[in-house]
Scaffold this active site. Structure first.
Site, mmCIF file in Angstrom:
data_model
loop_
_atom_site.group_PDB
_atom_site.id
_atom_site.type_symbol
_atom_site.label_atom_id
_atom_site.label_comp_id
_atom_site.label_asym_id
_atom_site.label_seq_id
_atom_site.Cartn_x
_atom_site.Cartn_y
_atom_site.Cartn_z
ATOM 1 N N TYR A 97 92.722 -78.096 52.796
ATOM 2 C CA TYR A 97 93.411 -79.364 53.054
ATOM 3 C C TYR A 97 93.857 -79.992 51.732
ATOM 4 O O TYR A 97 93.193 -79.849 50.703
ATOM 5 C CB TYR A 97 92.489 -80.352 53.763
ATOM 6 C CG TYR A 97 92.165 -80.004 55.189
ATOM 7 C CD1 TYR A 97 92.872 -80.556 56.252
ATOM 8 C CD2 TYR A 97 91.126 -79.122 55.484
ATOM 9 C CE1 TYR A 97 92.564 -80.252 57.566
ATOM 10 C CE2 TYR A 97 90.805 -78.805 56.797
ATOM 11 C CZ TYR A 97 91.528 -79.372 57.829
ATOM 12 O OH TYR A 97 91.214 -79.060 59.135
ATOM 13 N N TYR A 136 88.541 -71.525 57.579
ATOM 14 C CA TYR A 136 87.781 -71.918 56.387
ATOM 15 C C TYR A 136 86.321 -72.126 56.767
ATOM 16 O O TYR A 136 85.980 -72.298 57.944
ATOM 17 C CB TYR A 136 88.362 -73.196 55.763
ATOM 18 C CG TYR A 136 88.388 -74.394 56.673
ATOM 19 C CD1 TYR A 136 87.305 -75.266 56.774
ATOM 20 C CD2 TYR A 136 89.518 -74.679 57.448
ATOM 21 C CE1 TYR A 136 87.336 -76.377 57.605
ATOM 22 C CE2 TYR A 136 89.568 -75.782 58.284
ATOM 23 C CZ TYR A 136 88.464 -76.619 58.354
ATOM 24 O OH TYR A 136 88.499 -77.706 59.200
ATOM 25 N N ARG A 144 85.457 -72.254 60.574
ATOM 26 C CA ARG A 144 86.337 -72.966 61.491
ATOM 27 C C ARG A 144 87.526 -72.086 61.822
ATOM 28 O O ARG A 144 88.178 -71.532 60.948
ATOM 29 C CB ARG A 144 86.860 -74.269 60.880
ATOM 30 C CG ARG A 144 85.901 -75.437 60.730
ATOM 31 C CD ARG A 144 85.241 -75.929 62.008
ATOM 32 N NE ARG A 144 86.045 -75.920 63.206
ATOM 33 C CZ ARG A 144 86.827 -76.921 63.641
ATOM 34 N NH1 ARG A 144 86.936 -78.008 62.922
ATOM 35 N NH2 ARG A 144 87.475 -76.818 64.797
ATOM 36 N N HIS A 147 93.216 -74.412 63.422
ATOM 37 C CA HIS A 147 93.424 -75.546 64.327
ATOM 38 C C HIS A 147 94.276 -76.596 63.635
ATOM 39 O O HIS A 147 94.417 -76.594 62.409
ATOM 40 C CB HIS A 147 92.086 -76.169 64.750
ATOM 41 C CG HIS A 147 91.280 -76.697 63.596
ATOM 42 N ND1 HIS A 147 90.532 -75.873 62.768
ATOM 43 C CD2 HIS A 147 91.137 -77.955 63.094
ATOM 44 C CE1 HIS A 147 89.942 -76.602 61.834
ATOM 45 N NE2 HIS A 147 90.302 -77.864 61.994
ATOM 46 N N HIS A 149 94.960 -80.927 63.712
ATOM 47 C CA HIS A 149 94.441 -82.220 64.158
ATOM 48 C C HIS A 149 95.579 -83.113 64.652
ATOM 49 O O HIS A 149 96.650 -83.158 64.036
ATOM 50 C CB HIS A 149 93.740 -82.940 63.002
ATOM 51 C CG HIS A 149 92.548 -82.223 62.462
ATOM 52 N ND1 HIS A 149 91.251 -82.540 62.821
ATOM 53 C CD2 HIS A 149 92.454 -81.196 61.578
ATOM 54 C CE1 HIS A 149 90.407 -81.749 62.173
ATOM 55 N NE2 HIS A 149 91.119 -80.916 61.413
#
Length: 214
Positions: A97, A136, A144, A147, A149
């Protein structure tokens, strides 16, 4: 009723309802609520565009598989939610991120901010062009699954959700989607569907979002 950026209406058990009448049975099932995650955007970019693969003023394009995600924001009766505010954020193709709290050693992409802020059309539609996020390591020691958000705000409701991709091997082990049945949520409601793309080299997915109330 105005809702501030940090006010969240929690739809407890949003993925499970007891249907008691023919009229109720025709209602759409609401998209399940989910956690913000630790990497909620610190700030939205100064530019707001559906295309996350490019940053204005920079010649390059984000690395990774380009995808298009589109759909509608709906009420349970199937009517569109016009003008809903949508904040969308995700990891880059390497699984990192653009958030200072993310200590993932994977590289940042200088051509990818991973955040979009937009509003639905009169028909409740939205569309983004982005790259498929990478997997990640999570804080619990697992991985994870890819995906995206979504933070969706209407006049009466706020939904925080995570959208997953079909057929991902990590879906069965992911700390959130794999535990949805035990949390009385249906993972199918949080999973987009793959559709044919008219643009070569671009994968296309559709995902409709249903608000518990709007």
């Amino acid at each position: 009723m105005a809702i501030s950026r940090r006010t969240v209406v929690i739809g407890l058990g949003a993925g499970a309802f007891v249907i008691g009448s023919t009229d109720a049975a025709e209602l759409l099932r609401p998209t399940p609520q989910e956690t913000f995650g630790p990497f909620f955007p610190v700030h939205a970019p100064p530019h707001h565009d559906f295309d996350l693969t490019r940053i204005p003023g920079r010649p390059g394009r984000a690395l990774g598989q380009v995808i298009e995600v589109s759909g509608r924001v709906l009420r349970r009766d199937g009517s569109p939610v016009r003008g809903a505010m949508m904040e969308i954020w995700q990891a880059n193709a390497a699984g990192r991120y653009a958030n200072p709290l993310d200590k993932n050693p994977a590289p940042l992409d200088p051509n990818f901010e991973g955040v979009a802020l937009l509003h639905t059309t009169a028909e409740g539609r939205y569309r983004i062009l982005t790259v498929k996020p990478g997997a990640y390591a999570d804080l619990a020691g697992g991985m994870r699954t890819p995906h995206i958000h979504f933070d969706v705000t209407s006049d009466e409701y706020r939904l925080v959700a995570q959208m997953y991709f079909p057929g991902e091997a990590l879906n069965e082990k992911d700390i959130l989607i794999s535990t949805m049945p035990a949390r009385h949520r249906d993972p199918e409601l949080s999973t987009c569907r793959s559709v044919e793309s008219p643009e070569p080299g671009v994968l296309k997915f559709e995902w409709d979002i249903v608000l518990l109330q709007a």
